[in-house]
Design an enzyme around this catalytic site. Structure first.
Site, mmCIF file in Angstrom:
data_model
loop_
_atom_site.group_PDB
_atom_site.id
_atom_site.type_symbol
_atom_site.label_atom_id
_atom_site.label_comp_id
_atom_site.label_asym_id
_atom_site.label_seq_id
_atom_site.Cartn_x
_atom_site.Cartn_y
_atom_site.Cartn_z
ATOM 1 N N ILE A 130 26.694 164.130 54.640
ATOM 2 C CA ILE A 130 25.326 163.702 54.965
ATOM 3 C C ILE A 130 24.490 164.899 55.400
ATOM 4 C CG2 ILE A 130 23.901 162.142 56.350
ATOM 5 C CD1 ILE A 130 26.406 160.382 56.696
ATOM 6 N N ASP A 175 27.961 174.921 61.558
ATOM 7 C CA ASP A 175 29.043 174.093 61.016
ATOM 8 C C ASP A 175 30.352 174.867 61.112
ATOM 9 O OD1 ASP A 175 29.088 171.521 58.717
ATOM 10 O OD2 ASP A 175 30.864 172.788 58.983
ATOM 11 N N THR A 181 36.230 167.064 68.873
ATOM 12 C CA THR A 181 34.903 167.347 68.298
ATOM 13 C C THR A 181 33.888 166.275 68.693
ATOM 14 O OG1 THR A 181 35.624 168.706 66.451
ATOM 15 C CG2 THR A 181 33.635 167.402 66.093
ATOM 16 N N THR A 188 27.174 155.875 63.933
ATOM 17 C CA THR A 188 27.659 154.939 62.929
ATOM 18 C C THR A 188 27.577 153.490 63.413
ATOM 19 O OG1 THR A 188 29.716 154.220 61.871
ATOM 20 C CG2 THR A 188 29.966 155.500 63.841
ATOM 21 N N ASP A 189 27.538 152.566 62.462
ATOM 22 C CA ASP A 189 27.582 151.137 62.833
ATOM 23 C C ASP A 189 28.980 150.726 63.307
ATOM 24 O OD1 ASP A 189 28.921 151.239 60.372
ATOM 25 O OD2 ASP A 189 27.736 149.651 59.424
ATOM 26 N N GLU A 190 29.985 151.587 63.049
ATOM 27 C CA GLU A 190 31.359 151.199 63.388
ATOM 28 C C GLU A 190 31.573 151.076 64.895
ATOM 29 O OE1 GLU A 190 34.403 153.055 61.006
ATOM 30 O OE2 GLU A 190 32.972 153.488 59.411
ATOM 31 N N TYR A 213 38.367 156.791 65.382
ATOM 32 C CA TYR A 213 37.083 157.362 64.947
ATOM 33 C C TYR A 213 35.918 156.660 65.638
ATOM 34 C CZ TYR A 213 32.861 157.776 62.067
ATOM 35 O OH TYR A 213 31.556 157.933 61.643
ATOM 36 N N LYS A 268 33.154 158.045 68.389
ATOM 37 C CA LYS A 268 31.702 158.035 68.160
ATOM 38 C C LYS A 268 31.001 157.211 69.246
ATOM 39 C CE LYS A 268 29.548 159.557 65.255
ATOM 40 N NZ LYS A 268 28.915 160.907 65.083
ATOM 41 N N VAL A 324 43.265 149.959 46.634
ATOM 42 C CA VAL A 324 42.436 149.012 47.396
ATOM 43 C C VAL A 324 43.291 148.508 48.552
ATOM 44 C CG1 VAL A 324 41.213 146.802 47.326
ATOM 45 C CG2 VAL A 324 41.114 148.370 45.358
ATOM 46 N N ASP A 379 47.544 147.668 53.819
ATOM 47 C CA ASP A 379 46.249 147.680 54.500
ATOM 48 C C ASP A 379 46.204 148.777 55.561
ATOM 49 O OD1 ASP A 379 43.694 146.928 55.002
ATOM 50 O OD2 ASP A 379 44.164 144.895 55.683
ATOM 51 N N GLY A 386 44.522 147.914 61.808
ATOM 52 C CA GLY A 386 43.311 147.586 62.579
ATOM 53 C C GLY A 386 42.052 147.568 61.733
HETATM 54 P P1 NAD Z 1 31.657 164.856 56.995
HETATM 55 O O1 NAD Z 1 33.048 164.727 57.520
HETATM 56 O O2 NAD Z 1 31.423 164.889 55.532
HETATM 57 O O3 NAD Z 1 30.984 166.194 57.582
HETATM 58 C C1 NAD Z 1 31.159 166.600 58.919
HETATM 59 C C2 NAD Z 1 30.703 168.047 59.013
HETATM 60 O O4 NAD Z 1 30.853 168.451 60.392
HETATM 61 C C3 NAD Z 1 31.530 169.016 58.170
HETATM 62 O O5 NAD Z 1 30.686 169.924 57.512
HETATM 63 C C4 NAD Z 1 32.416 169.720 59.197
HETATM 64 O O6 NAD Z 1 32.760 171.041 58.813
HETATM 65 C C5 NAD Z 1 31.516 169.707 60.430
HETATM 66 N N1 NAD Z 1 32.275 169.794 61.679
HETATM 67 C C6 NAD Z 1 33.401 169.092 62.016
HETATM 68 N N2 NAD Z 1 33.804 169.456 63.234
HETATM 69 C C7 NAD Z 1 32.924 170.379 63.693
HETATM 70 C C8 NAD Z 1 32.802 171.111 64.908
HETATM 71 N N3 NAD Z 1 33.696 170.970 65.883
HETATM 72 N N4 NAD Z 1 31.758 171.953 65.046
HETATM 73 C C9 NAD Z 1 30.865 172.125 64.048
HETATM 74 N N5 NAD Z 1 30.936 171.471 62.876
HETATM 75 C C10 NAD Z 1 31.951 170.599 62.702
HETATM 76 O O7 NAD Z 1 30.856 163.689 57.692
HETATM 77 P P2 NAD Z 1 29.575 162.887 57.169
HETATM 78 O O8 NAD Z 1 30.029 161.722 56.377
HETATM 79 O O9 NAD Z 1 28.609 163.838 56.588
HETATM 80 O O10 NAD Z 1 29.013 162.324 58.553
HETATM 81 C C11 NAD Z 1 28.057 163.073 59.314
HETATM 82 C C12 NAD Z 1 27.731 162.293 60.568
HETATM 83 O O11 NAD Z 1 27.206 161.017 60.217
HETATM 84 C C13 NAD Z 1 28.947 162.028 61.458
HETATM 85 O O12 NAD Z 1 28.552 162.156 62.800
HETATM 86 C C14 NAD Z 1 29.323 160.592 61.143
HETATM 87 O O13 NAD Z 1 29.933 159.959 62.257
HETATM 88 C C15 NAD Z 1 27.961 160.000 60.857
HETATM 89 N N6 NAD Z 1 27.942 158.842 59.933
HETATM 90 C C16 NAD Z 1 28.602 158.907 58.728
HETATM 91 C C17 NAD Z 1 28.544 157.817 57.856
HETATM 92 C C18 NAD Z 1 29.194 157.851 56.495
HETATM 93 O O14 NAD Z 1 29.205 156.832 55.800
HETATM 94 N N7 NAD Z 1 29.726 158.983 56.046
HETATM 95 C C19 NAD Z 1 27.814 156.670 58.221
HETATM 96 C C20 NAD Z 1 27.172 156.637 59.458
HETATM 97 C C21 NAD Z 1 27.233 157.744 60.305
HETATM 98 P P1 TYD Z 2 35.879 154.559 53.856
HETATM 99 O O1 TYD Z 2 35.152 155.132 52.691
HETATM 100 O O2 TYD Z 2 37.083 155.289 54.388
HETATM 101 O O3 TYD Z 2 34.802 154.290 55.002
HETATM 102 P P2 TYD Z 2 34.945 153.468 56.415
HETATM 103 O O4 TYD Z 2 36.370 153.262 56.730
HETATM 104 O O5 TYD Z 2 34.268 154.399 57.367
HETATM 105 O O6 TYD Z 2 34.198 152.176 56.211
HETATM 106 O O7 TYD Z 2 36.366 153.099 53.468
HETATM 107 C C1 TYD Z 2 35.444 152.099 53.036
HETATM 108 C C2 TYD Z 2 36.230 150.827 52.847
HETATM 109 O O8 TYD Z 2 37.119 151.001 51.734
HETATM 110 C C3 TYD Z 2 37.088 150.486 54.042
HETATM 111 O O9 TYD Z 2 37.103 149.066 54.200
HETATM 112 C C4 TYD Z 2 38.486 150.957 53.631
HETATM 113 C C5 TYD Z 2 38.470 150.797 52.125
HETATM 114 N N1 TYD Z 2 39.290 151.779 51.378
HETATM 115 C C6 TYD Z 2 40.196 151.317 50.398
HETATM 116 O O10 TYD Z 2 40.330 150.092 50.162
HETATM 117 N N2 TYD Z 2 40.928 152.237 49.714
HETATM 118 C C7 TYD Z 2 40.833 153.587 49.967
HETATM 119 O O11 TYD Z 2 41.562 154.377 49.320
HETATM 120 C C8 TYD Z 2 39.897 154.033 50.955
HETATM 121 C C9 TYD Z 2 39.724 155.499 51.247
HETATM 122 C C10 TYD Z 2 39.142 153.087 51.626
#
Ligand code: NAD
Ligand code: TYD
Length: 354
Positions: free
Chosen positions: A12, A32, A99, A133-135, A159, A163, A215, A290, A293
């Site tokens: 992101i 980063d 982190t 995150t919504d989680e 995770y 958060k 899945v 699965d 949790g």
């Molecule tokens: P990502 O894992 O792709 O990227 C995380 C980045 O943070 C990486 O570039 C990594 O090198 C850097 N990083 C990790 N530890 C670090 C540290 N100690 N110091 C500096 N940099 C560090 O994650 P993402 O999917 O891009 O998510 C970004 C943010 O958005 C996160 O905070 C995540 O919780 C939040 N978020 C993600 C999603 C999603 O669907 N991916 C949804 C909602 C919120």
């Molecule tokens: P993921 O992309 O890991 O995001 P999050 O756990 O943060 O929602 O997973 C999205 C959904 O897909 C989650 O319900 C777990 C499921 N999933 C699978 O069924 N198979 C997979 O190999 C992975 C990585 C995720």
């Protein structure tokens, strides 16, 4: 003017940095650590762009963060840096605590010291935006209303617990010290540069490789999917106009069961990249053990950000998923380059015993 972004080489964060320069001339200092999830290739188009200052380092390195704040005097900090993968947090939670919690705490302390010393105009304009995150809200039953900002925090995975803890710290730094914070809680993102350990890119990459499409459980878990560039525009909007101390839920009003996502991706690939030997990519779908949790359903009520700030997503799932599949088909070298030893080791650890 300058903003400091943490984690701007991740999925992101790198989309945010790229989109920022498409709409703004303002410099980004991008801090980063470049963990396995950080990838400077995402930002290769900015290699000669002076507006992007990349610094490799940890958000918890106080000396480094202090120095960056003093040197670059950002008007805002946007905190993306985190360990972000639920499955990895189950296998090894330590880095998530370090982190996501300790790192955020240290960053907040550095930012508080910097902000406290700013002249009054800069001080009142300053913002700390925490990307979450919504989680953190836990899991919904099928008939529950979607998460609003008033939902209680009930995180279920290492995770989401880490958060949630970071969100609480951000909230406390506002209430106790007056730090001008904003928090966003977004649903599942998808789009370009998504590391292929997460569901959608994993399915695309495995399908093309002729591998199984794993899945978890019955595949009926529901997530609310948002195209990553819509998340980025929402963050920009909250940074511009969000009310200090508020949280904003961000989502696409797009709840889908995992198995349906997998079928849609297979259908698009069948259309655009038919299997050489005939048949459908759907034949590669494999139900595996699965996730422990495993949260059943996430859904976001995004009315607050719509009503207060006028933000709406541009993409529907139909348009966003097609853009995403197209991006992976057009960028096979990006996928190949991240197939490092570390990535392969993770995949075999996670799925060989599934
Ligand atoms: P990502 O894992 O792709 O990227 C995380 C980045 O943070 C990486 O570039 C990594 O090198 C850097 N990083 C990790 N530890 C670090 C540290 N100690 N110091 C500096 N940099 C560090 O994650 P993402 O999917 O891009 O998510 C970004 C943010 O958005 C996160 O905070 C995540 O919780 C939040 N978020 C993600 C999603 C999603 O669907 N991916 C949804 C909602 C919120
Ligand atoms: P993921 O992309 O890991 O995001 P999050 O756990 O943060 O929602 O997973 C999205 C959904 O897909 C989650 O319900 C777990 C499921 N999933 C699978 O069924 N198979 C997979 O190999 C992975 C990585 C995720």
């Amino acid at each position: 003017m300058t903003i400091l972004v943490t984690g701007g080489a991740g999925f992101i964060g790198s989309n945010f940095v790229l989109d920022w320069f498409a709409v703004s001339g303002e410099t980004i200092v991008n801090l980063d650590k470049l963990t396995y999830a950080g990838n400077l290739e995402n930002l290769a188009s900015l290699a000669d762009d002076d507006r992007h200052v990349f610094v490799r380092g940890d958000l918890g390195d106080r000396a480094l963060v202090d120095e960056l704040l003093v040197r670059h005097t950002p008007r805002a900090v946007v905190n993306f840096a985190a360990e972000s993968h639920v499955d990895r947090s189950i296998r090894g939670p330590e880095e998530f605590i370090q982190t996501n919690i300790v790192g955020t705490f240290r960053l907040l302390e550095c930012v508080r010291a910097y902000w406290s010393a700013l002249p009054s105009i800069e001080k009142s304009a300053f913002r700390f935006l925490h990307v979450s995150t919504d989680e953190v809200y836990g899991s919904l039953a099928l008939n529950d209303p979607p998460f609003s900002e008033a939902n209680t925090y009930e995180p279920n995975s290492p995770y989401s617990a880490s958060k949630a803890a970071s969100d609480h710290l951000v909230r406390a730094w506002h209430h106790t010290y007056g730090l001008p914070v904003l928090t966003t809680n977004c649903s599942n993102n998808y789009g370009p540069y998504h590391f292929p350990e997460k569901l959608i890119p994993l399915i695309i990459v495995n399908a093309l490789d002729g591998k199984m499409l794993p899945v978890y459980g019955d595949g009926q878990q529901i997530r609310d999917w948002l195209y990553v560039k819509d998340h980025c525009s929402a963050i920009r909007r909250v940074l511009d106009a969000g009310r200090i101390g508020e949280t904003y839920n961000i989502g696409g009003w797009n709840e889908m069961a995992n198995i349906d996502i997998v079928h849609i991706v297979c259908g698009i690939l069948d259309e655009w990249r038919p299997k050489a030997g005939g048949g459908s990519y759907r034949e590669q779908i494999t139900f595996v053990k699965d996730r422990p949790g495993h949260d059943r359903r996430y859904a976001i009520d995004a009315r607050k950000i719509a009503d207060e700030l006028g933000w709406h997503p541009d993409e529907t799932f139909e348009t966003g998923i097609r853009k995403t599949v197209r991006w992976y088909l057009d960028n096979p070298e990006w996928v190949n380059n991240i197939r490092s030893g570390a990535y392969s080791a993770w995949v075999s650890k996670q799925y060989d015993t599934a």
